[in-house]
Design a protein around this motif. Structure first.
Motif, PDB file in Angstrom:
ATOM      1  N   PRO B  72       0.804  -1.170  -0.167  1.00  0.00           N
ATOM      2  CA  PRO B  72      -0.139  -0.062  -0.005  1.00  0.00           C
ATOM      3  C   PRO B  72       0.805   1.288   0.064  1.00  0.00           C
ATOM      4  O   PRO B  72       1.937   1.200   0.356  1.00  0.00           O
ATOM      5  CB  PRO B  72      -1.011  -0.308   1.171  1.00  0.00           C
ATOM      6  N   PRO B  73       0.165   2.328  -0.476  1.00  0.00           N
ATOM      7  CA  PRO B  73       1.149   3.449  -0.751  1.00  0.00           C
ATOM      8  C   PRO B  73       2.084   4.084   0.482  1.00  0.00           C
ATOM      9  O   PRO B  73       3.203   4.471   0.332  1.00  0.00           O
ATOM     10  CB  PRO B  73       0.324   4.623  -1.149  1.00  0.00           C
ATOM     11  N   GLN B  74       1.418   4.044   1.891  1.00  0.00           N
ATOM     12  CA  GLN B  74       2.064   4.306   2.936  1.00  0.00           C
ATOM     13  C   GLN B  74       3.376   3.779   3.290  1.00  0.00           C
ATOM     14  O   GLN B  74       4.345   4.127   3.606  1.00  0.00           O
ATOM     15  CB  GLN B  74       1.270   4.626   4.170  1.00  0.00           C
ATOM     16  N   ALA B 101       0.120   5.323  -7.486  1.00  0.00           N
ATOM     17  CA  ALA B 101      -0.772   6.478  -6.996  1.00  0.00           C
ATOM     18  C   ALA B 101      -0.586   6.598  -5.528  1.00  0.00           C
ATOM     19  O   ALA B 101      -0.754   5.558  -4.665  1.00  0.00           O
ATOM     20  CB  ALA B 101      -2.334   6.251  -7.371  1.00  0.00           C
ATOM     21  N   GLY B 102      -0.199   7.532  -4.863  1.00  0.00           N
ATOM     22  CA  GLY B 102      -0.190   8.033  -3.469  1.00  0.00           C
ATOM     23  C   GLY B 102       1.196   8.079  -3.011  1.00  0.00           C
ATOM     24  O   GLY B 102       1.269   8.714  -1.992  1.00  0.00           O
ATOM     25  N   PRO B 105       2.392  11.885  -2.996  1.00  0.00           N
ATOM     26  CA  PRO B 105       2.089  12.639  -1.883  1.00  0.00           C
ATOM     27  C   PRO B 105       2.478  12.481  -0.489  1.00  0.00           C
ATOM     28  O   PRO B 105       2.877  13.273   0.301  1.00  0.00           O
ATOM     29  CB  PRO B 105       0.565  12.780  -2.027  1.00  0.00           C
ATOM     30  N   ILE B 106       2.653  11.200  -0.286  1.00  0.00           N
ATOM     31  CA  ILE B 106       2.846  10.772   1.095  1.00  0.00           C
ATOM     32  C   ILE B 106       4.365  10.901   1.311  1.00  0.00           C
ATOM     33  O   ILE B 106       4.562  11.438   2.490  1.00  0.00           O
ATOM     34  CB  ILE B 106       2.624   9.148   1.311  1.00  0.00           C
ATOM     35  N   ARG B 109       4.777  14.762   1.575  1.00  0.00           N
ATOM     36  CA  ARG B 109       4.578  15.207   3.175  1.00  0.00           C
ATOM     37  C   ARG B 109       5.605  15.118   4.023  1.00  0.00           C
ATOM     38  O   ARG B 109       5.990  15.647   4.704  1.00  0.00           O
ATOM     39  CB  ARG B 109       3.337  14.616   3.542  1.00  0.00           C
ATOM     40  N   ARG B 110       6.206  13.622   4.018  1.00  0.00           N
ATOM     41  CA  ARG B 110       7.078  13.085   5.249  1.00  0.00           C
ATOM     42  C   ARG B 110       8.125  13.650   5.061  1.00  0.00           C
ATOM     43  O   ARG B 110       9.161  14.020   6.158  1.00  0.00           O
ATOM     44  CB  ARG B 110       7.099  11.481   4.959  1.00  0.00           C
TER      45      ARG B 110
END
Lengths: 259, 323
Positions: B72-74, B101-102, B105-106, B109-110
């Motif tokens: 998953p993206p995270q 996708a994702g 952006p994650i 942010r981090r």
């Protein structure tokens, strides 16, 4: 389930888009705003989940032109409550908007163990384009995007979701609640609601309006310039009345040996 | 620090996805300009066999583990974040696709970095990297300067040549240790595409309908044309999302990639996601009421007009011709 949906307004790209004199933004006078299409699918999926598993759907939006109509439409579709965060949000991009939403949810303690937050998987009106993942990060919750199906398991308090890859291939994932989902398409197409029902909502429903500070860390990326793509000029444009155009098409297809 | 450019390799079910070569080609140019090595990062299960295809990179970094089949993206972001810091990278290229996708952006942010998505072209000016992205369904382009040449860039598939990302040489491979934080996979299984009555990827002629077809009943107009011309009806995403045609008829990013001899685009604006699925068709003829519809940028023939006026006449002419 405690279902919360974020919907934002975006320029309708069917209309002509004019670049403003600053060269960096779109001229608001030319814009017709509409609800982001993926967000409308998120509204639909939330209402479907409510109908299947019970609970409430809260719609949260930012103030924008035409947003009231989008809100009343969502209420007519089955959302139970609507919140509008007041302010001028026009030049705020995905990371900042996600921060606003996250602050609103946290400050009002709106997230419990049965909360599922849904919004559109993407929008095409800013460079970051994928608000949902920023939202997951600000809320420190699991986030999945490009979702087309959600099933809730009440015993485990988790959801089974389907995410699209490419070529029609999808993958299934199991996710604990609370969680954040970016909806690509709802299980069913967004339902049609008659105008009369939307008008009735306008008379009876109440939109909760909320003042909010606009002092945020993330303002998004600064755009140097916007411009229209150069038309490649590759296409041979066929002109005339429909009869003439149809004749030309048949000629072209014949010449190319396609028919 | 500014010590490397990283490409996050895109792969699915044991195969490298073409966008990877686009990214390697772009990454190589940027890395050369910044005078730093280009690193290709592969995260997945049984992915060591993919490394021979990544010879354009100066080295390949491998995170290969049972638990990493589809992350998953995270989780992907967390794994990439470690590598980005360890390798003191400046620019990370990843694919603007459903699979990845994702992650952008994650990570943005981090790592507190800008994320520039939907990227189509780039250029250097006085040492600064300028990136152009397509917005608003491909109707507007935006240019951004990457401050200090640091950031995360999502490359839009089909924007750059594949050949520039291929090489005969073999890059050294560095196997990275899989961190302890990797949890049990949330990924459960694949769901195969449904088999439809018609396989649109095998048709020579497609009559494809978009939002401009307006409602389900009007699909018949396209069906009649398809019958007269000897083709099948396909569609863009909004038509399928409305339930007017089944998923098996969808052309584009999430749907099928088609390459027919003739692609008739009726009332299709030609958003980037749709173009991804059909732009390599041999002949594209588009009918649309909007003269600025992006479909005209890739069509060979265009008609600014009303499909409801033109298509029935065209169908009639084709029928007469057949006799």
């Amino acid at each position: 389930m405690n279902l919360i949906v974020f919907l934002k307004m975006v320029p309708d790209t069917v209309e002509e888009l004019k670049i403003a004199s600053d060269g960096k933004t779109l001229d608001p006078d030319w814009l017709r705003m509409k609800a982001n299409e993926n967000d409308e699918h998120a509204v639909e999926e939330a209402v479907i989940l409510k109908e299947k598993y019970g609970g409430t759907v809260t719609l949260v939006t930012l103030d924008a032109p035409e947003v009231d109509e989008a809100i009343y439409t969502a209420l007519a579709k089955g959302c139970d409550k609507a919140v509008k965060i007041l302010g001028d949000w026009q030049n705020f991009t995905s990371p900042a908007i996600a921060e606003v939403f996250a602050k609103y949810l946290k400050e009002n303690n709106l997230i419990d163990s049965k909360t599922l937050i849904l919004t559109g998987s993407q929008a095409t009106d800013d460079i970051e384009g994928e608000l949902v993942y920023y939202l997951g990060e600000y809320l420190e919750l699991p986030v999945y995007g490009v979702v087309t199906y959600v099933q809730y398991n009440e015993n485990k308090n988790n959801i089974l979701i389907r995410k699209e890859f490419s070529g029609g291939l999808r993958g299934e994932f199991e996710v604990e609640l609370p969680a954040v989902l970016g909806i690509q398409a709802a299980e069913n197409p967004p339902r049609y609601v008659p105008i009369a029902k939307i008008r009735a909502m306008m008379k009876s429903a109440n939109i909760e309006e909320l003042e909010f500070t606009q002092d945020f860390a993330s303002k998004g990326i600064e755009i140097e310039k916007l411009y229209e793509p150069e038309v490649a000029g590759k296409a041979v444009m066929l002109e005339g009345n429909p009869e003439e155009i149809a004749t030309k098409i048949v000629e072209i297809l014949t010449d190319k040996g396609l028919i | 620090m500014n010590n490397s450019v990283i490409v996050l390799v895109e792969h699915l079910r044991g195969n490298i996805v073409d966008i990877t070569y686009e990214m390697l080609g772009v990454g190589k140019k940027i890395a050369q300009h910044l005078n730093v090595p280009l690193l290709a990062l592969v995260i997945g299960k049984d992915v060591s066999k993919l490394t021979p295809n990544l010879g354009l990179a100066d080295s390949v970094l491998l995170l290969d583990d049972e638990k990493l089949e589809i992350t998953p993206p995270q989780l992907t972001a967390k794994l990439v974040e470690n590598v980005y810091k360890q390798k003191q990278a400046s620019i990370l290229l990843l694919a603007c696709t459903n699979i990845t996708a994702g992650v952008g952006p994650i990570l943005a942010r981090r790592l507190d970095l800008p994320f520039i998505n939907f990227c189509k072209t780039f250029r250097f000016e006085n040492g600064d990297l300028f990136l152009t992205s397509q917005l608003y369904g491909g109707k507007i382009l935006s240019e951004v300067k990457l401050i200090d040449n640091k950031g995360i860039v999502g490359i839009y598939p089909g924007s750059f040549p594949l050949d520039a990302g291929k090489s005969d040489r073999t890059a050294p491979v560095e196997e990275l240790e899989v961190p302890d934080f990797v949890p049990e996979p949330s990924f459960k299984k694949y769901i195969e595409p449904e088999l439809g009555d018609i396989d649109i990827t095998k048709e020579n002629i497609l009559v494809s309908v978009g939002r401009g077809i307006q409602n389900k009943d009007n699909i018949e107009i396209a069906e009649e044309l398809a019958e007269a011309i000897g083709g099948a009806v396909s569609a863009s995403r909004p038509v399928v999302d409305q339930g007017w045609l089944p998923l098996t008829r969808q052309v584009g990013k999430s749907g099928m990639i088609v390459k027919p001899k003739l692609y008739l685009a009726l009332g299709i604006s030609g958003a980037p996601e749709h173009q991804e699925g059909m732009k390599n068709s041999e002949t594209i003829l588009a009918i649309n009421t909007d003269p600025k519809a992006p479909i005209f940028n890739i069509a060979h023939y265009g008609v600014v007009g009303d499909l409801f006026e033109i298509v029935p006449i065209l169908t009639e002419k084709l029928k007469q011709r057949k006799g």
